[in-house]
Design a protein around this motif. Structure first.
Motif, PDB file in Angstrom:
ATOM      1  N   GLN A 230       0.832  -1.212   0.000  1.00  0.00           N
ATOM      2  CA  GLN A 230       0.000   0.000   0.000  1.00  0.00           C
ATOM      3  C   GLN A 230       0.863   1.257   0.000  1.00  0.00           C
ATOM      4  N   ALA A 231       2.030   1.167   0.646  1.00  0.00           N
ATOM      5  CA  ALA A 231       2.888   2.351   0.726  1.00  0.00           C
ATOM      6  C   ALA A 231       3.383   2.787  -0.641  1.00  0.00           C
ATOM      7  N   VAL A 232       3.480   1.832  -1.562  1.00  0.00           N
ATOM      8  CA  VAL A 232       3.945   2.203  -2.908  1.00  0.00           C
ATOM      9  C   VAL A 232       2.823   2.076  -3.940  1.00  0.00           C
ATOM     10  N   ASP A 233       1.621   1.861  -3.447  1.00  0.00           N
ATOM     11  CA  ASP A 233       0.466   1.632  -4.323  1.00  0.00           C
ATOM     12  C   ASP A 233       0.793   0.494  -5.300  1.00  0.00           C
ATOM     13  N   GLY A 234       1.289  -0.580  -4.751  1.00  0.00           N
ATOM     14  CA  GLY A 234       1.704  -1.716  -5.577  1.00  0.00           C
ATOM     15  C   GLY A 234       0.677  -2.835  -5.581  1.00  0.00           C
ATOM     16  N   ARG A 235       0.663  -3.596  -6.673  1.00  0.00           N
ATOM     17  CA  ARG A 235      -0.225  -4.763  -6.786  1.00  0.00           C
ATOM     18  C   ARG A 235       0.617  -5.970  -7.165  1.00  0.00           C
ATOM     19  N   LEU A 236       0.427  -7.072  -6.474  1.00  0.00           N
ATOM     20  CA  LEU A 236       1.135  -8.294  -6.839  1.00  0.00           C
ATOM     21  C   LEU A 236       0.577  -8.785  -8.174  1.00  0.00           C
ATOM     22  N   VAL A 237       1.455  -8.997  -9.148  1.00  0.00           N
ATOM     23  CA  VAL A 237       0.960  -9.454 -10.441  1.00  0.00           C
ATOM     24  C   VAL A 237       1.503 -10.828 -10.809  1.00  0.00           C
ATOM     25  N   ASP A 238       2.545 -11.266 -10.116  1.00  0.00           N
ATOM     26  CA  ASP A 238       3.101 -12.575 -10.438  1.00  0.00           C
ATOM     27  C   ASP A 238       3.985 -13.037  -9.284  1.00  0.00           C
ATOM     28  N   GLY A 239       4.231 -14.338  -9.248  1.00  0.00           N
ATOM     29  CA  GLY A 239       5.140 -14.882  -8.256  1.00  0.00           C
ATOM     30  C   GLY A 239       4.387 -15.667  -7.190  1.00  0.00           C
ATOM     31  N   PRO A 240       5.129 -16.294  -6.302  1.00  0.00           N
ATOM     32  CA  PRO A 240       6.584 -16.205  -6.240  1.00  0.00           C
ATOM     33  C   PRO A 240       7.254 -17.085  -7.287  1.00  0.00           C
ATOM     34  N   GLY A 241       8.396 -16.631  -7.789  1.00  0.00           N
ATOM     35  CA  GLY A 241       9.202 -17.457  -8.676  1.00  0.00           C
ATOM     36  C   GLY A 241       9.995 -18.469  -7.858  1.00  0.00           C
ATOM     37  N   ALA A 242      10.866 -19.209  -8.538  1.00  0.00           N
ATOM     38  CA  ALA A 242      11.619 -20.262  -7.856  1.00  0.00           C
ATOM     39  C   ALA A 242      12.467 -19.702  -6.720  1.00  0.00           C
ATOM     40  N   LEU A 243      12.894 -18.440  -6.867  1.00  0.00           N
ATOM     41  CA  LEU A 243      13.732 -17.842  -5.824  1.00  0.00           C
ATOM     42  C   LEU A 243      12.912 -16.960  -4.872  1.00  0.00           C
ATOM     43  N   GLY A 244      11.625 -17.091  -4.955  1.00  0.00           N
ATOM     44  CA  GLY A 244      10.765 -16.328  -4.047  1.00  0.00           C
ATOM     45  C   GLY A 244      10.576 -14.889  -4.475  1.00  0.00           C
ATOM     46  N   VAL A 245      10.804 -14.612  -5.772  1.00  0.00           N
ATOM     47  CA  VAL A 245      10.671 -13.233  -6.249  1.00  0.00           C
ATOM     48  C   VAL A 245       9.229 -12.980  -6.711  1.00  0.00           C
ATOM     49  N   TYR A 246       8.699 -11.880  -6.249  1.00  0.00           N
ATOM     50  CA  TYR A 246       7.356 -11.472  -6.688  1.00  0.00           C
ATOM     51  C   TYR A 246       7.484 -10.294  -7.649  1.00  0.00           C
ATOM     52  N   ARG A 247       6.533 -10.198  -8.533  1.00  0.00           N
ATOM     53  CA  ARG A 247       6.476  -9.036  -9.428  1.00  0.00           C
ATOM     54  C   ARG A 247       5.355  -8.123  -8.935  1.00  0.00           C
ATOM     55  N   VAL A 248       5.713  -6.873  -8.757  1.00  0.00           N
ATOM     56  CA  VAL A 248       4.770  -5.901  -8.190  1.00  0.00           C
ATOM     57  C   VAL A 248       4.574  -4.757  -9.183  1.00  0.00           C
ATOM     58  N   ARG A 249       3.332  -4.524  -9.541  1.00  0.00           N
ATOM     59  CA  ARG A 249       3.050  -3.405 -10.442  1.00  0.00           C
ATOM     60  C   ARG A 249       2.841  -2.133  -9.622  1.00  0.00           C
ATOM     61  N   LEU A 250       3.535  -1.085  -9.991  1.00  0.00           N
ATOM     62  CA  LEU A 250       3.377   0.216  -9.337  1.00  0.00           C
ATOM     63  C   LEU A 250       2.293   0.980 -10.094  1.00  0.00           C
ATOM     64  N   VAL A 251       1.153   1.025  -9.515  1.00  0.00           N
ATOM     65  CA  VAL A 251       0.010   1.624 -10.208  1.00  0.00           C
ATOM     66  C   VAL A 251       0.275   3.105 -10.487  1.00  0.00           C
ATOM     67  N   GLY A 252       0.078   3.486 -11.716  1.00  0.00           N
ATOM     68  CA  GLY A 252       0.213   4.895 -12.070  1.00  0.00           C
ATOM     69  C   GLY A 252       1.638   5.350 -12.306  1.00  0.00           C
ATOM     70  N   VAL A 253       2.614   4.431 -12.206  1.00  0.00           N
ATOM     71  CA  VAL A 253       4.014   4.821 -12.455  1.00  0.00           C
ATOM     72  C   VAL A 253       4.415   4.314 -13.840  1.00  0.00           C
TER      73      VAL A 253
END
Lengths: 183, 208
Positions: free
Chosen positions: B156-179
């Motif tokens: 919420q602090a970055v207005d982010g949305r999880l869009v994918d993940g976790p990958g094999a290394l635990g990486v998530y992809r976060v979309r920064l809304v409006g950026v």
């Protein structure tokens, strides 16, 4: 503190965002704890803190200085909390039978012994009704006088005292029951 | 005066005991309560119980308040509100607000966002700096013991949305809304915000 808070509100009303940041830092903790004491949900409590601060940002000019800033901001938080509770449970109301007689008298010694146990106290606090928890929180966490609590919860001072009295009785009964259940 | 002489508790004074304990009674009320306490063992026991309850309430630690993360969220919403309604609602506002350049920049971001929305697929499965629906995507890893509440607050602090993940290394992809993907400053700012939360976020970058 109150004078400082009023000055912050004046600046917020003029659109000073840094004043809002200072106001937020001064009040977000107390507002969050107050809301959490009723909602018992950290997600929703954080949302309400945000809504309250947005309200302060938009309507700081409406603060007329007739009450303390704490009373005003807690009052906003309380209204938003009640709205949230109503959404959660449409039949939610503030009805409390304030005049119920306390015909049983818990043994004060039993209660004192039980009160040594923090888990017992916590359990009994959680079992209080929301309005009772609210008054206990404002009196014992925020250390507010009953007159100010009455301003926040929007009821007569006598009702605040009665509500606290019944909360205390409920806690005593709960503690005594827990003492009785202990092997 | 002893308890035997006052079998009936004084209900009015009983109701003041919690505020005697929190120290907010007027001088007159406090004097009356103290006189009552000196005469009533039961009232003294009750005060002792109330003191313990107060100590417990003070000592109980509720979950952490939103703190600086909540402030970021608030500032973001205010900025969004300003963008949505650029006319000053305060009859003048403070210096530095509503500058034409800022409005122009906001318009550029909005137009770029709209174009990306048209051009990109719904989910950001391309390069991490590509867009999802209306935003840049960064890669984030979270601490193993971070709670859902903490992760939510960080997003919420970055207005982010999880869009994918976790990958094999635990990486998530976060979309920064409006950026916009080419808004390097905003992306850096979001990453800095996340990196300021080492208990929650163990890594954040703009991706490959």
């Amino acid at each position: 503190m109150q004078q400082e808070a009023r000055e912050l509100l004046d600046r917020i009303a003029r659109g000073d965002e840094s004043a809002l940041s200072d106001f937020y830092r001064a009040y977000e903790g107390p507002v969050y704890r107050f809301v959490l004491s009723r909602l018992n949900d950290s997600f929703e409590a954080a949302d309400i803190v945000n809504e309250v601060m947005m309200e302060v940002w938009r309507h700081a000019a409406r603060f007329e200085g007739r009450s303390k800033v704490t009373t005003w901001v807690f009052g906003i938080a309380r209204h938003k909390t009640i709205d949230r509770l109503r959404k959660r449970r449409p039949d939610h109301g503030e009805e409390l039978d304030e005049n119920l007689p306390d015909d049983d008298s818990p043994d004060p010694v039993d209660c004192l012994v039980a009160a040594e146990n923090a888990e017992f106290i916590q359990l009994c606090m959680e079992r209080l009704s929301e309005p009772h928890r609210e008054v206990v929180h404002l009196a014992f966490f925020e250390d507010l006088p009953y007159a100010e609590i009455a301003g926040i919860v929007d009821c007569p001072e006598g009702t605040v005292k009665t509500r606290m009295f019944h909360a205390k009785k409920a806690l005593q009964r709960c503690l005594q029951r827990l003492m009785g259940d202990r092997p | 005066m002893s308890d035997a002489q006052t079998p009936d508790r004084d209900s009015e004074l009983d109701q003041l005991l919690p505020w005697y304990v929190n120290g907010t009674l007027s001088d007159d009320e406090r004097a009356r309560v103290e006189a009552y306490l000196s005469a009533s063992t039961a009232a003294r026991e009750e005060v002792e119980l109330l003191r313990r309850l107060r100590e417990h309430v003070k000592a109980s630690q509720p979950s952490r308040s939103p703190g600086e993360l909540g402030l970021k969220r608030l500032q973001r919403e205010i900025a969004a509100e300003r963008q949505a309604a650029p006319a000053s609602p305060r009859g003048g506002g403070s210096p530095g607000w509503w500058r034409p350049a800022a409005i122009a920049a906001a318009l550029v971001i909005a137009i770029q966002g709209a174009l990306l929305f048209e051009m990109q697929p719904e989910r950001g499965v391309g390069p991490a700096t590509g867009g999802g629906s209306g935003g840049s995507v960064i890669e984030v890893t979270f601490a193993a013991d971070a709670t859902e509440s903490e992760i939510r607050a960080a997003l919420q602090a970055v207005d982010g949305r999880l869009v994918d993940g976790p990958g094999a290394l635990g990486v998530y992809r976060v979309r920064l809304v409006g950026v916009a993907p080419d808004d390097a400053a905003a992306i850096r700012d979001a990453i800095a915000t996340l990196e300021a939360l080492p208990d929650v976020v163990t890594g954040a970058n703009a991706g490959q």
